[in-house]
Structures are given as structure tokens and as C-alpha cells.
Design a protein around this motif. Structure first.
Motif, PDB file in Angstrom:
ATOM      1  N   GLU A 240       0.834  -1.213   0.000  1.00 39.08           N
ATOM      2  CA  GLU A 240       0.000   0.000   0.000  1.00 39.08           C
ATOM      3  C   GLU A 240       0.865   1.258   0.000  1.00 39.08           C
ATOM      4  OE1 GLU A 240      -2.499  -0.174   3.431  1.00 39.08           O
ATOM      5  OE2 GLU A 240      -3.580  -1.948   2.727  1.00 39.08           O
ATOM      6  N   LEU A 241       1.896   1.250   0.828  1.00 37.67           N
ATOM      7  CA  LEU A 241       2.784   2.410   0.906  1.00 37.67           C
ATOM      8  C   LEU A 241       3.533   2.618  -0.407  1.00 37.67           C
ATOM      9  CD1 LEU A 241       4.195   1.873   4.518  1.00 37.67           C
ATOM     10  CD2 LEU A 241       2.544   3.604   3.779  1.00 37.67           C
ATOM     11  N   ASP A 242       3.944   1.529  -1.040  1.00 34.48           N
ATOM     12  CA  ASP A 242       4.621   1.625  -2.337  1.00 34.48           C
ATOM     13  C   ASP A 242       3.683   2.249  -3.375  1.00 34.48           C
ATOM     14  OD1 ASP A 242       6.759   1.127  -4.237  1.00 34.48           O
ATOM     15  OD2 ASP A 242       5.534  -0.541  -4.983  1.00 34.48           O
ATOM     16  N   SER A 243       2.434   1.822  -3.377  1.00 33.04           N
ATOM     17  CA  SER A 243       1.457   2.397  -4.305  1.00 33.04           C
ATOM     18  C   SER A 243       1.235   3.881  -4.031  1.00 33.04           C
ATOM     19  CB  SER A 243       0.121   1.661  -4.205  1.00 33.04           C
ATOM     20  OG  SER A 243       0.255   0.340  -4.635  1.00 33.04           O
ATOM     21  N   THR A 244       1.192   4.250  -2.761  1.00 31.33           N
ATOM     22  CA  THR A 244       1.019   5.654  -2.392  1.00 31.33           C
ATOM     23  C   THR A 244       2.178   6.495  -2.911  1.00 31.33           C
ATOM     24  OG1 THR A 244      -0.204   5.036  -0.416  1.00 31.33           O
ATOM     25  CG2 THR A 244       0.750   7.241  -0.449  1.00 31.33           C
ATOM     26  N   ILE A 245       3.388   5.983  -2.773  1.00 29.62           N
ATOM     27  CA  ILE A 245       4.554   6.721  -3.268  1.00 29.62           C
ATOM     28  C   ILE A 245       4.499   6.856  -4.783  1.00 29.62           C
ATOM     29  CG2 ILE A 245       7.052   6.525  -3.658  1.00 29.62           C
ATOM     30  CD1 ILE A 245       7.340   5.816  -0.748  1.00 29.62           C
ATOM     31  N   GLU A 246       4.152   5.777  -5.469  1.00 30.61           N
ATOM     32  CA  GLU A 246       4.077   5.850  -6.934  1.00 30.61           C
ATOM     33  C   GLU A 246       3.026   6.856  -7.393  1.00 30.61           C
ATOM     34  OE1 GLU A 246       3.677   2.055  -8.807  1.00 30.61           O
ATOM     35  OE2 GLU A 246       5.482   1.278  -7.845  1.00 30.61           O
ATOM     36  N   GLU A 247       1.868   6.862  -6.735  1.00 31.59           N
ATOM     37  CA  GLU A 247       0.811   7.799  -7.105  1.00 31.59           C
ATOM     38  C   GLU A 247       1.229   9.244  -6.812  1.00 31.59           C
ATOM     39  OE1 GLU A 247      -2.605   6.445  -4.965  1.00 31.59           O
ATOM     40  OE2 GLU A 247      -2.735   4.587  -6.133  1.00 31.59           O
ATOM     41  N   SER A 248       1.840   9.460  -5.661  1.00 33.32           N
ATOM     42  CA  SER A 248       2.286  10.812  -5.308  1.00 33.32           C
ATOM     43  C   SER A 248       3.390  11.292  -6.237  1.00 33.32           C
ATOM     44  CB  SER A 248       2.791  10.845  -3.864  1.00 33.32           C
ATOM     45  OG  SER A 248       1.765  10.508  -2.982  1.00 33.32           O
ATOM     46  N   ALA A 249       4.301  10.395  -6.575  1.00 35.81           N
ATOM     47  CA  ALA A 249       5.388  10.764  -7.487  1.00 35.81           C
ATOM     48  C   ALA A 249       4.836  11.111  -8.860  1.00 35.81           C
ATOM     49  CB  ALA A 249       6.390   9.623  -7.596  1.00 35.81           C
ATOM     50  N   THR A 250       3.860  10.356  -9.317  1.00 37.96           N
ATOM     51  CA  THR A 250       3.226  10.658 -10.598  1.00 37.96           C
ATOM     52  C   THR A 250       2.566  12.026 -10.557  1.00 37.96           C
ATOM     53  OG1 THR A 250       2.847   8.308 -10.996  1.00 37.96           O
ATOM     54  CG2 THR A 250       1.531   9.847 -12.286  1.00 37.96           C
ATOM     55  N   LEU A 251       1.915  12.336  -9.446  1.00 44.13           N
ATOM     56  CA  LEU A 251       1.292  13.647  -9.267  1.00 44.13           C
ATOM     57  C   LEU A 251       2.338  14.751  -9.326  1.00 44.13           C
ATOM     58  CD1 LEU A 251      -1.334  15.248  -8.491  1.00 44.13           C
ATOM     59  CD2 LEU A 251      -0.570  15.005  -6.127  1.00 44.13           C
ATOM     60  N   ILE A 252       3.421  14.570  -8.617  1.00 41.76           N
ATOM     61  CA  ILE A 252       4.481  15.591  -8.623  1.00 41.76           C
ATOM     62  C   ILE A 252       5.052  15.756 -10.021  1.00 41.76           C
ATOM     63  CG2 ILE A 252       6.859  16.042  -7.911  1.00 41.76           C
ATOM     64  CD1 ILE A 252       6.132  15.027  -5.157  1.00 41.76           C
TER      65      ILE A 252
END
Length: 124
Positions: free
Chosen positions: A71-83
Motif C-alpha cells: 500500500e505504501l509503495d502504491s502511495t509513493i508511486e501515485e504521489s510521485a506521478t502527481l508531482i
């Protein structure tokens, strides 16, 4: 043509390289990777213990920790994509974002390996 809609990088109502949003997401990255690191460290210690004791009960805990790490890995990927999509980071900011993605991927993989050791240890 002038105004916010005609300036380069004016997307989704955000200013180009909004420093406040970028700082908030960077702080989130740091806390998420810290949590991932702590979970993976505990899983590696549990794997070491499971190899010694051949304990089958540790597998349930490992599965729960692995789900949280994913879950945390997915959160980082989504946030990085947003940035990357909204902020167009450059230089050190871009390196920070890409390094965080790599670190999260490595931690996720280490968690998977620790989980597999824990699951297989009773059968050894």
C-alpha cells in the motif's frame, strides 16, 4: 494572451512548481519511506527468527506487513506521478522524486523476499 491560463505550467489550478505542495509531498515521501523501512526491517528480523524457530504463526504477521508495504509503495508511486505531472521538478527535486521511487521499489522487493523466507521456513 495573459493570465494564469496562458502561463507555462499552469495546470489544474496549481502554480508552476508550487513550493508548498512540493514540500508537503516531499514530507509525505519521507514519512512513508521511513514507515516502509521500519516494516521491512522488522520483517527481515522476523525472517531470521523464523529460520531459527520454524514458527508458522509468523507467516500471518508477515502477510499483513507485506500488504501494508505494498500500500505504501502504491502511495509513493501515485504521489510521485502527481508531482511529475503537475510540478515538473528539475535538478535536485527531480532526483529526490526518482530516488524515492527507487527506494520504495527496493524496500517493497525486500519485504517480498522476507515474506517468502518466513512462509517457507517451517518447511525447511
Amino acid at each position: 494572451m495573459t493570465g494564469p491560463s496562458s502561463t507555462p505550467g499552469a495546470r489544474s489550478g496549481l502554480r508552476y512548481r508550487d513550493p508548498v505542495l512540493f514540500q508537503v509531498l516531499n514530507s509525505a515521501f519521507s514519512s512513508i519511506t521511513d514507515e516502509m523501512g521500519a516494516l521491512v526491517r522488522q520483517m527481515v528480523l522476523d525472517a531470521k527468527l523464523a529460520l531459527r524457530t520454524r514458527d508458522e504463526d509468523t507467516a500471518a504477521q508477515a502477510n499483513a506487513a507485506d500488504r501494508r508495504i505494498n500500500e505504501l509503495d502504491s502511495t509513493i508511486e501515485e504521489s510521485a506521478t502527481l508531482i511529475l505531472a503537475l510540478q515538473n521538478p528539475v535538478a535536485i527535486d527531480l532526483r529526490f522524486v526518482t530516488s524515492t521511487i527507487k527506494i520504495a521499489t527496493i524496500l517493497e522487493r525486500a519485504g517480498d523476499l522476507a515474506k517468502n523466507i518466513i512462509k517457507r521456513s517451517p518447511k525447511l
